[in-house]
Design a protein around this motif. Structure first.
Motif, PDB file in Angstrom:
ATOM      1  N   SER A 148      -5.006  76.064 -16.144  1.00 61.13           N
ATOM      2  CA  SER A 148      -4.724  74.966 -15.225  1.00 61.13           C
ATOM      3  C   SER A 148      -6.017  74.671 -14.480  1.00 61.13           C
ATOM      4  CB  SER A 148      -3.615  75.361 -14.243  1.00 61.13           C
ATOM      5  OG  SER A 148      -4.120  76.332 -13.341  1.00 61.13           O
ATOM      6  N   PRO A 149      -6.091  73.537 -13.782  1.00 60.60           N
ATOM      7  CA  PRO A 149      -7.341  73.220 -13.073  1.00 60.60           C
ATOM      8  C   PRO A 149      -7.766  74.326 -12.104  1.00 60.60           C
ATOM      9  CG  PRO A 149      -5.932  71.295 -13.158  1.00 60.60           C
ATOM     10  CD  PRO A 149      -5.129  72.439 -13.710  1.00 60.60           C
ATOM     11  N   THR A 150      -6.799  74.942 -11.428  1.00 57.55           N
ATOM     12  CA  THR A 150      -7.194  75.987 -10.475  1.00 57.55           C
ATOM     13  C   THR A 150      -7.359  77.347 -11.146  1.00 57.55           C
ATOM     14  OG1 THR A 150      -4.853  76.269  -9.971  1.00 57.55           O
ATOM     15  CG2 THR A 150      -6.127  74.907  -8.458  1.00 57.55           C
ATOM     16  N   ARG A 151      -6.672  77.555 -12.268  1.00 62.39           N
ATOM     17  CA  ARG A 151      -6.819  78.818 -13.011  1.00 62.39           C
ATOM     18  C   ARG A 151      -7.109  78.505 -14.474  1.00 62.39           C
ATOM     19  NH1 ARG A 151      -1.675  81.995 -10.268  1.00 62.39           N
ATOM     20  NH2 ARG A 151      -2.577  82.042  -8.208  1.00 62.39           N
ATOM     21  N   PRO A 152      -8.365  78.165 -14.771  1.00 62.35           N
ATOM     22  CA  PRO A 152      -8.685  77.784 -16.158  1.00 62.35           C
ATOM     23  C   PRO A 152      -8.566  78.976 -17.108  1.00 62.35           C
ATOM     24  CG  PRO A 152     -10.693  77.979 -14.856  1.00 62.35           C
ATOM     25  CD  PRO A 152      -9.545  78.122 -13.900  1.00 62.35           C
ATOM     26  N   ILE A 153      -8.472  78.689 -18.409  1.00 61.78           N
ATOM     27  CA  ILE A 153      -8.493  79.749 -19.418  1.00 61.78           C
ATOM     28  C   ILE A 153      -9.753  80.589 -19.211  1.00 61.78           C
ATOM     29  CG2 ILE A 153      -8.827  80.161 -21.901  1.00 61.78           C
ATOM     30  CD1 ILE A 153      -7.001  77.660 -22.310  1.00 61.78           C
ATOM     31  N   GLY A 154      -9.598  81.882 -19.264  1.00 63.97           N
ATOM     32  CA  GLY A 154     -10.726  82.789 -19.013  1.00 63.97           C
ATOM     33  C   GLY A 154     -10.678  83.405 -17.622  1.00 63.97           C
ATOM     34  N   THR A 155      -9.786  82.868 -16.773  1.00 68.17           N
ATOM     35  CA  THR A 155      -9.633  83.445 -15.436  1.00 68.17           C
ATOM     36  C   THR A 155      -9.020  84.837 -15.546  1.00 68.17           C
ATOM     37  OG1 THR A 155      -9.265  81.273 -14.448  1.00 68.17           O
ATOM     38  CG2 THR A 155      -8.497  83.189 -13.187  1.00 68.17           C
ATOM     39  N   VAL A 156      -9.701  85.818 -14.994  1.00 66.76           N
ATOM     40  CA  VAL A 156      -9.210  87.191 -15.080  1.00 66.76           C
ATOM     41  C   VAL A 156      -9.445  87.895 -13.746  1.00 66.76           C
ATOM     42  CG1 VAL A 156      -9.439  89.412 -16.285  1.00 66.76           C
ATOM     43  CG2 VAL A 156      -9.728  87.291 -17.565  1.00 66.76           C
ATOM     44  N   TRP A 157      -8.444  88.633 -13.314  1.00 64.73           N
ATOM     45  CA  TRP A 157      -8.594  89.529 -12.159  1.00 64.73           C
ATOM     46  C   TRP A 157      -8.543  90.963 -12.665  1.00 64.73           C
ATOM     47  CZ3 TRP A 157      -9.587  88.121  -7.176  1.00 64.73           C
ATOM     48  CH2 TRP A 157      -9.423  86.759  -6.853  1.00 64.73           C
ATOM     49  N   ILE A 158      -9.515  91.749 -12.214  1.00 63.19           N
ATOM     50  CA  ILE A 158      -9.584  93.154 -12.609  1.00 63.19           C
ATOM     51  C   ILE A 158      -9.625  93.990 -11.340  1.00 63.19           C
ATOM     52  CG2 ILE A 158     -10.920  94.881 -13.901  1.00 63.19           C
ATOM     53  CD1 ILE A 158     -12.165  92.515 -15.448  1.00 63.19           C
ATOM     54  N   ALA A 159      -8.765  94.992 -11.259  1.00 59.93           N
ATOM     55  CA  ALA A 159      -8.702  95.801 -10.039  1.00 59.93           C
ATOM     56  C   ALA A 159      -8.832  97.284 -10.358  1.00 59.93           C
ATOM     57  CB  ALA A 159      -7.380  95.550  -9.317  1.00 59.93           C
ATOM     58  N   LEU A 160      -9.500  97.999  -9.442  1.00 63.47           N
ATOM     59  CA  LEU A 160      -9.546  99.462  -9.492  1.00 63.47           C
ATOM     60  C   LEU A 160      -8.836  99.990  -8.255  1.00 63.47           C
ATOM     61  CD1 LEU A 160     -13.224 100.546 -10.328  1.00 63.47           C
ATOM     62  CD2 LEU A 160     -11.357 100.026 -11.895  1.00 63.47           C
ATOM     63  N   ASP A 161      -8.064 101.042  -8.435  1.00 63.96           N
ATOM     64  CA  ASP A 161      -7.430 101.707  -7.303  1.00 63.96           C
ATOM     65  C   ASP A 161      -7.802 103.181  -7.373  1.00 63.96           C
ATOM     66  OD1 ASP A 161      -5.281 101.399  -5.098  1.00 63.96           O
ATOM     67  OD2 ASP A 161      -4.623 103.158  -6.239  1.00 63.96           O
ATOM     68  N   HIS A 162      -8.522 103.654  -6.384  1.00 65.90           N
ATOM     69  CA  HIS A 162      -8.987 105.047  -6.404  1.00 65.90           C
ATOM     70  C   HIS A 162      -9.239 105.498  -4.970  1.00 65.90           C
ATOM     71  CE1 HIS A 162     -12.534 102.672  -6.012  1.00 65.90           C
ATOM     72  NE2 HIS A 162     -12.821 102.581  -7.283  1.00 65.90           N
ATOM     73  N   PRO A 163      -8.175 105.955  -4.310  1.00 66.75           N
ATOM     74  CA  PRO A 163      -8.302 106.297  -2.893  1.00 66.75           C
ATOM     75  C   PRO A 163      -8.919 107.674  -2.648  1.00 66.75           C
ATOM     76  CG  PRO A 163      -6.062 106.620  -3.622  1.00 66.75           C
ATOM     77  CD  PRO A 163      -6.823 106.157  -4.817  1.00 66.75           C
ATOM     78  N   GLY A 164      -9.315 108.385  -3.687  1.00 64.00           N
ATOM     79  CA  GLY A 164      -9.802 109.757  -3.520  1.00 64.00           C
ATOM     80  C   GLY A 164     -11.066 109.842  -2.675  1.00 64.00           C
ATOM     81  N   PRO A 165     -11.359 111.023  -2.173  1.00 68.61           N
ATOM     82  CA  PRO A 165     -12.517 111.202  -1.291  1.00 68.61           C
ATOM     83  C   PRO A 165     -13.854 110.999  -2.007  1.00 68.61           C
ATOM     84  CG  PRO A 165     -11.533 113.331  -1.856  1.00 68.61           C
ATOM     85  CD  PRO A 165     -10.621 112.278  -2.386  1.00 68.61           C
ATOM     86  N   GLN A 166     -13.839 111.007  -3.355  1.00 73.20           N
ATOM     87  CA  GLN A 166     -15.104 110.814  -4.077  1.00 73.20           C
ATOM     88  C   GLN A 166     -15.615 109.371  -3.974  1.00 73.20           C
ATOM     89  OE1 GLN A 166     -12.205 111.693  -5.479  1.00 73.20           O
ATOM     90  NE2 GLN A 166     -12.436 113.375  -6.954  1.00 73.20           N
ATOM     91  N   PHE A 167     -14.730 108.452  -3.608  1.00 73.19           N
ATOM     92  CA  PHE A 167     -15.098 107.044  -3.702  1.00 73.19           C
ATOM     93  C   PHE A 167     -15.409 106.437  -2.343  1.00 73.19           C
ATOM     94  CE2 PHE A 167     -12.511 108.064  -7.358  1.00 73.19           C
ATOM     95  CZ  PHE A 167     -13.289 107.587  -8.390  1.00 73.19           C
ATOM     96  N   GLN A 168     -16.293 105.461  -2.336  1.00 74.81           N
ATOM     97  CA  GLN A 168     -16.671 104.820  -1.083  1.00 74.81           C
ATOM     98  C   GLN A 168     -15.597 103.849  -0.596  1.00 74.81           C
ATOM     99  OE1 GLN A 168     -20.498 103.291  -2.287  1.00 74.81           O
ATOM    100  NE2 GLN A 168     -21.567 104.974  -1.295  1.00 74.81           N
ATOM    101  N   VAL A 169     -14.907 103.241  -1.538  1.00 71.88           N
ATOM    102  CA  VAL A 169     -13.832 102.324  -1.163  1.00 71.88           C
ATOM    103  C   VAL A 169     -12.586 102.697  -1.951  1.00 71.88           C
ATOM    104  CG1 VAL A 169     -15.326 100.384  -0.564  1.00 71.88           C
ATOM    105  CG2 VAL A 169     -14.561 100.681  -2.919  1.00 71.88           C
ATOM    106  N   ALA A 170     -11.421 102.347  -1.448  1.00 75.09           N
ATOM    107  CA  ALA A 170     -10.177 102.728  -2.111  1.00 75.09           C
ATOM    108  C   ALA A 170      -9.784 101.734  -3.198  1.00 75.09           C
ATOM    109  CB  ALA A 170      -9.052 102.843  -1.091  1.00 75.09           C
ATOM    110  N   THR A 171     -10.158 100.488  -3.018  1.00 72.56           N
ATOM    111  CA  THR A 171      -9.744  99.441  -3.937  1.00 72.56           C
ATOM    112  C   THR A 171     -10.906  98.470  -4.163  1.00 72.56           C
ATOM    113  OG1 THR A 171      -7.577  99.534  -2.891  1.00 72.56           O
ATOM    114  CG2 THR A 171      -7.982  97.694  -4.357  1.00 72.56           C
TER     115      THR A 171
END
Lengths: 425, 425
Positions: A366-389
């Motif tokens: 669609s005009p606001t979400r053209p083909i190829g639009t992708v969201w990729i997420a990481l979730d890692h709340p452990g103490p090893q990581f600087q950010v949780a998400t």
């Protein structure tokens, strides 16, 4: 040593089969200093095979062929090349018995079909390259002037074993004292375009340590290859080492590996070192990220599995995405990607959840979400990581398969860059 | 029309890239009666490119090249062929502006790198084949004798669009009145070995309807191809139709489709017609079956998703496999495969659950469960089916990727054969 490769088969010329043998042979032979300088593909026509082999022999005196050794009537390689060398085909009892034993050991298939008999016809004076994984033996035919043709089967598994067990030992033995050595080193980068990489490496346009630098763009990213020719091994290795260090310094964290190493293997290895487990939640990629991870032997130490949440009902039932959120913002959105990653992590007990949701096409844009639009997420709340998400939004170019593959490559790269071991680069 | 194809790039000769362009071009050109009669691959060396093009022009007068048109210094195709034709390279302002506009429209990337400037150099008198998907324009160069070379970019997406939008219209226009037409028809079979197929089709060894029959074995199974040469279109089509009917009759239910149709697409189509939904539970294939199904556009109408149950904990938590059973008989077993298929179906609300569990190697085999051992189960208790559960046990040959792929192919074939629409064959 310089050889030419001829791959044989109507199926290759007609485009029904992608020729993966050629790439495999080039890498394996290159590693022992045998350079494939030219490649040709011809159909299952005796005259075309003979002409191509004759041309190649005239140039290099050394030819490897693949294909056309099967049990069916369109397999012309052996008779065509035997005629070129002026040799008759003779029935070889040992070879026939070997084929028969192999057939019987597989069980439950009835008697050996009569069509397999022609696989036991061998040109007079040839050396047989035994096939441990199939019925068609390979053939090494050499004339009085030392010009040779090695005929290998076209089935990749059979060809690969024959190259490792029969062909390379012969070539190594024959290459003693040869002066032409080709060695190369390839650094793999991802997340940077070819021309941007070329701009960054502008000072090296004339070469690195006197060696040419090649840009090899592909779906994985841009590979950078330096090639040393005609130098003694130790000198070539030292120059390549120094060139690789220079490239790593200039490309920084865009470099994820060397050679043909897959990013999935790099990520699994880094997770293993950190003692971290991975799980996935996949929508538009439909299992492709899991398939890439599990194509790496030993992935079970790190990869637990996950959910293919192609339908929204599965995003809800198996990953805990809220129906309200799906209705409000749609499946291809930051909140849904984030919720999928969290669900993948919490429901499997993994340390890192990674999720992909997008529009791979060819329809659904669609005009606001053209083909190829992708969201990729990481979730890692452990103490090893600087950010949780972490979430990345991309609009990938390409067709459905390219968009899906680039999505998995980007997801893997996000994991790589998030891991504690990688942050210093 | 007979053309030769020359694919250009060190990365191809060195085996860093698998040449998928060649297969694509062969299929697309073949469909308009342009036969690729020979293919060569050379590196990024001007003299090698010029020699290969000159040889091919001498044979057919018609050459297509791919690769070597990029913005980096190892891209030699244009200067090499321009020199061969005795044409100078001239800077083309229109092309440069087109490249610049394309660059800017992508946004956020800074000014056009200077290295892109050489992409606007065009041989005098050439026709430009505009590139709608990248920066490198294609080039059509023709001499006074009508001999021509079409230079296409090596990036598959750019090459494909240029073939469809620029090259094929030119070739069609030029081929009016040509007498050599090649048409072929391919039937795809799975579940039968090449030599067993050849035995079954023994009476057709001399050809079908006067046309040669080729066996094309691959990971999907054995394709059977009949080729008509030099006949008028309508006559060729009638003979091919009759030959295909004969082959279908003799091969029965082993035939699952035609052309390059993937079995996943066949299965999705058949499920759609029956109004059935699919879900998967994958262990050793790790998402590959889901990835194959979702590579087909429109798969969301049939495929809901499922679980990648790589770790046993996920087999239990997400598919409901009993811990006791896993402990007693192991993950690679009939009861676990069956339970996984049932879990995939019931937990997603699908009509058919399909599960794969096995040992893909290279390690993990044992005397009783060698590498390649795979259990595949279907669970479909609905009234459309004759049985509620089916299980197949196989020992696949091949390496890890082959075993995984064959597992998905067999799983898909089990679904195909179980569907009500297929039972009559």
């Amino acid at each position: 040593m310089r050889v030419e490769l001829i791959t044989i088969g109507d199926e290759l010329l007609l485009g029904l089969t992608v020729d993966t043998n050629a790439a495999y042979l080039a890498r394996e032979l290159g590693a022992v200093g045998v350079e494939i300088v030219r490649r040709a593909t011809v159909g299952d026509v005796a005259a075309d095979i003979a002409n191509a082999v004759a041309d190649a022999l005239a140039r290099t005196g050394a030819v490897v062929t693949t294909g056309g050794l099967g049990p069916t009537s369109d397999d012309m390689t052996k008779p065509a090349i035997a005629t070129l060398f002026g040799r008759e085909l003779e029935f070889d009892t040992d070879t026939y018995e070997r084929i028969e034993r192999r057939w019987q050991s597989r069980g439950l298939r009835g008697p050996l079909p009569a069509t397999n008999r022609q696989q036991a016809l061998i040109p007079r004076g040839a050396i047989i390259l035994a096939n441990d994984h199939g019925t068609a033996p390979g053939i090494w035919l050499e004339d009085a002037q030392g010009r040779w043709v090695a005929m290998l089967p076209g089935v990749p598994r059979e060809m690969r074993a024959m190259v490792a067990d029969r062909l390379i030992p012969r070539l190594r033995a024959g290459a003693q004292g040869a002066s032409t050595v080709v060695r190369s080193r390839t650094l793999r980068t991802t997340g940077i375009a070819e021309s941007a990489a070329a701009e960054r490496l502008g000072p090296l346009a004339g070469g690195v340590e006197g060696m040419p630098l090649a840009y090899l763009p592909g779906l994985d990213g841009v590979d950078l290859r330096v090639t040393a020719r005609g130098l003694p091994d130790s000198e070539a290795d030292a120059l390549l080492e120094s060139a690789a260090a220079r490239l790593r310094e200039m490309m920084g964290a865009f470099v994820y590996g060397e050679g043909t190493m897959d990013l999935a293997a790099v990520v699994l290895d880094a997770c293993r070192k950190c003692g971290l487990h991975l799980a996935v939640g996949e929508s538009c990629t439909g299992g492709l990220l899991g398939a890439r991870l599990t194509s790496v032997p030993g992935s079970s130490e790190v990869f637990l599995g996950g959910v293919i949440a192609y339908d929204n009902s599965i995003k809800e039932s198996m990953l805990g995405v809220s129906p309200g959120e799906l209705a409000d913002v749609g499946a291809v959105s930051e909140p849904v990607a984030t919720a999928m990653a969290r669900g993948a992590r919490t429901r499997t007990g993994a340390d890192i959840g990674v999720a992909i949701t997008g529009i791979a096409g060819p329809t659904g844009g669609s005009p606001t979400r053209p083909i190829g639009t992708v969201w990729i997420a990481l979730d890692h709340p452990g103490p090893q990581f600087q950010v949780a998400t972490e979430v990345r939004h991309a609009i990938f170019v390409g067709d459905r398969e390219e968009i899906r593959y680039r999505s998995t490559q980007t997801a893997l790269d996000m994991i790589r860059r998030a891991l504690p071991t990688q942050r210093s680069s």
